[in-house]
Design an enzyme around this catalytic site. Structure first.
Site, PDB file in Angstrom:
ATOM      1  N   ARG A 238       0.850  -1.197   0.000  1.00  0.00           N
ATOM      2  CA  ARG A 238       0.000   0.000   0.000  1.00  0.00           C
ATOM      3  C   ARG A 238       0.880   1.239   0.000  1.00  0.00           C
ATOM      4  NH1 ARG A 238      -3.849  -2.322  -1.354  1.00  0.00           N
ATOM      5  NH2 ARG A 238      -5.908  -2.465  -0.406  1.00  0.00           N
ATOM      6  N   GLU A 267      -2.321   7.935  -4.142  1.00  0.00           N
ATOM      7  CA  GLU A 267      -2.691   7.512  -5.501  1.00  0.00           C
ATOM      8  C   GLU A 267      -4.180   7.748  -5.766  1.00  0.00           C
ATOM      9  OE1 GLU A 267      -1.403   3.350  -4.919  1.00  0.00           O
ATOM     10  OE2 GLU A 267      -3.489   2.768  -5.145  1.00  0.00           O
ATOM     11  N   HIS A 285      -0.920   0.235  -9.415  1.00  0.00           N
ATOM     12  CA  HIS A 285      -1.673  -0.585  -8.443  1.00  0.00           C
ATOM     13  C   HIS A 285      -2.381  -1.756  -9.148  1.00  0.00           C
ATOM     14  CE1 HIS A 285      -3.922  -0.499  -4.325  1.00  0.00           C
ATOM     15  NE2 HIS A 285      -3.812  -1.738  -4.777  1.00  0.00           N
TER      16      HIS A 285
HETATM   17  C1  DGY Z   1      -5.991  -5.574  -2.494  1.00  0.00           C
HETATM   18  O1  DGY Z   1      -6.618  -6.618  -2.643  1.00  0.00           O
HETATM   19  O2  DGY Z   1      -5.833  -5.052  -1.385  1.00  0.00           O
HETATM   20  C2  DGY Z   1      -5.444  -4.943  -3.729  1.00  0.00           C
HETATM   21  O3  DGY Z   1      -4.540  -3.938  -3.426  1.00  0.00           O
HETATM   22  C3  DGY Z   1      -6.553  -4.430  -4.614  1.00  0.00           C
HETATM   23  O4  DGY Z   1      -7.069  -3.270  -4.082  1.00  0.00           O
END
Ligand code: DGY
Length: 324
Positions: A238, A267, A285
Site C-alpha cells: 500500500r 494515488e 496498483h
Molecule cells: C488488495 O486486494 O488489497 C489490492 O490492493 C486491490 O485493491
C-alpha cells in the site's frame, strides 16, 4: 422483496448476474469514483455493498446509512473501511484473503526483475531510437540469482514471494511480528531476522505489510540509509508504507540502486519526482490484476455479501464481534 445492495465500482457482468439472483442491485458500471458524499447518496436504503479499496467507508458514511448490514470489500486490504465504526454500528465487514496471493507475488517478482535488470529504462532507450549498436559495457544490471531477498511482512503473499525465490537460489530473510511455524519457514527456506538486519542485508527488499497508522512510513529516510547502495526496494502493498519523498531522494542520490513500485502515497496522484528517475519500474496498483484473480476476488466478495444478508456468517468476516 430482495434486499437492495450497491456495487460501488465496475465489475464483471457474471458477478452482477450472480448478485441479481439474491438482491436488487444498484451497479456502477460507469465506474465513477464515488467518494464519501457519493457513497452516502448511493448507499441510501441499501442493506449491503460490494466495495473497492478506493471507497472510503468512513464513520460518516456508516452513520449515514442506518439500514446497512454488510460492507464486502473486493480487496484483501481494508484500510479504506473504518472497521471500528462498522463494529459500533453492527455492520459486518469482509475482505478477500487467499485468492490473490499468487497473482500479487507474481507482480512483486515482475517488478523485482524489472528494476534489477533496468527493463523500463532500457526499453524507453530502445524505443527512442538511441540504440546505435551492441556494447559490452551497456545497461549493466544486478543479478537476482544467489542474491539475498528480504521480506518485510511475511503473510500469505510474503510466503508466496519467498517460495518463488527458491528457483533463483536466493537466500531468503524476513521480518514479521511473529515467527512463522517451522514447516512454513522450511517451505520457503526463510530465516527470521530483526528489522535492522533485514534492511542492512537485503539485496531486494519486498514490502508486504498491511497499511494502518502503525505502519505509516515504515520505510523512510532512516531505514533507506541502512540499506545497501546496491539494493532495490519493491512495494506492492500500500502507498503510505513508504515515505515516497524520502525514497525519491534515496534513488536520486544513489543511496539505493533501484525500486519497483506498484502503490503510491495519495494515488492515483503520485509524487512527480518518480517520473524523473530512470532507476524505477512503476505500475498503477495492479498487484492482483489478472482476469482470473479479479474474477475470484469479486466472486468471493459476492459470497461474503450473500452469506451476510441471508443470516449466515460470511467466510471472511473481519469484525466477528458483530456476529451473534
Ligand atoms: C488488495 O486486494 O488489497 C489490492 O490492493 C486491490 O485493491
Amino acid at each position: 422483496m430482495k434486499p437492495r445492495i450497491l456495487v460501488s465500482r465496475e465489475v464483471f457482468p457474471e458477478v452482477l448476474a450472480r448478485l441479481a439472483q439474491h438482491f436488487e442491485v444498484d451497479d456502477n458500471q460507469a465506474d465513477e469514483v464515488l467518494g464519501v458524499e457519493g457513497l452516502k447518496v448511493r448507499l441510501a436504503g441499501k442493506a449491503g455493498a460490494l466495495t473497492a479499496a478506493t471507497d472510503p467507508v468512513t464513520a460518516d458514511v456508516v452513520a449515514a446509512v442506518p439500514g446497512l448490514k454488510a460492507v464486502c470489500n473486493f480487496a484483501v486490504g481494508y484500510n479504506n473501511i473504518d472497521l471500528a465504526a462498522c463494529t459500533r454500528a453492527g455492520v459486518m465487514a469482509t475482505n478477500t484473503p487467499g485468492v490473490l496471493d499468487d497473482t500479487t507475488a507474481d507482480l512483486a517478482w515482475a517488478l523485482l526483475m524489472a528494476t534489477a535488470r533496468r527493463l523500463p529504462a532500457a526499453e524507453r532507450w530502445l524505443r527512442n531510437g538511441e540504440w546505435k549498436g551492441w556494447q559490452f559495457i551497456q545497461w549493466l544490471g544486478s543479478d537476482v540469482h544467489h542474491a539475498t531477498l528480504g521480506i518485510l511482512g511475511m503473510g500469505r503473499i510474503g510466503q508466496a514471494v519467498a517460495r518463488r525465490a527458491l528457483g533463483f537460489d536466493m537466500k531468503v530473510i524476513y521480518h514479521n511480528r511473529t515467527r512463522l511455524p517451522a514447516d512454513q519457514e522450511a517451505a520457503c527456506r526463510a530465516t527470521l531476522v530483526d528489522k535492522q538486519t533485514l534492511l542492512r542485508e537485503a539485496d531486494f527488499l519486498v514490502l508486504l505489510l498491511p497499511y494502518s497508522p502503525a505502519t505509516h512510513h515504515t520505510v523512510g529516510a532512516p531505514e533507506l540509509a541502512l540499506m545497501k547502495p546496491t539494493a532495490h526496494l519493491i512495494n506492492v502493498a500500500r502507498g503510505g508504507i513508504v515515505d515516497d519523498a524520502a525514497l525519491i531522494a534515496a534513488l536520486k542520490g544513489g543511496r539505493i540502486a533501484g525500486a519497483g513500485i506498484d502503490v503510491f502515497e495519495g494515488e492515483p496522484k503520485f509524487n512527480p519526482g518518480f517520473l524523473e528517475l530512470d532507476n524505477v519500474a512503476l505500475t498503477p496498483h495492479i498487484g492482483s490484476s489478472s482476469s482470473a484473480t479479479r474474477m475470484a476476488m469479486a466472486m468471493r466478495a459476492a459470497d461474503n455479501l450473500i452469506a451476510a444478508l441471508s443470516g449466515q456468517r460470511p467466510p471472511n468476516l473481519l469484525n466477528p464481534e458483530v456476529w451473534k
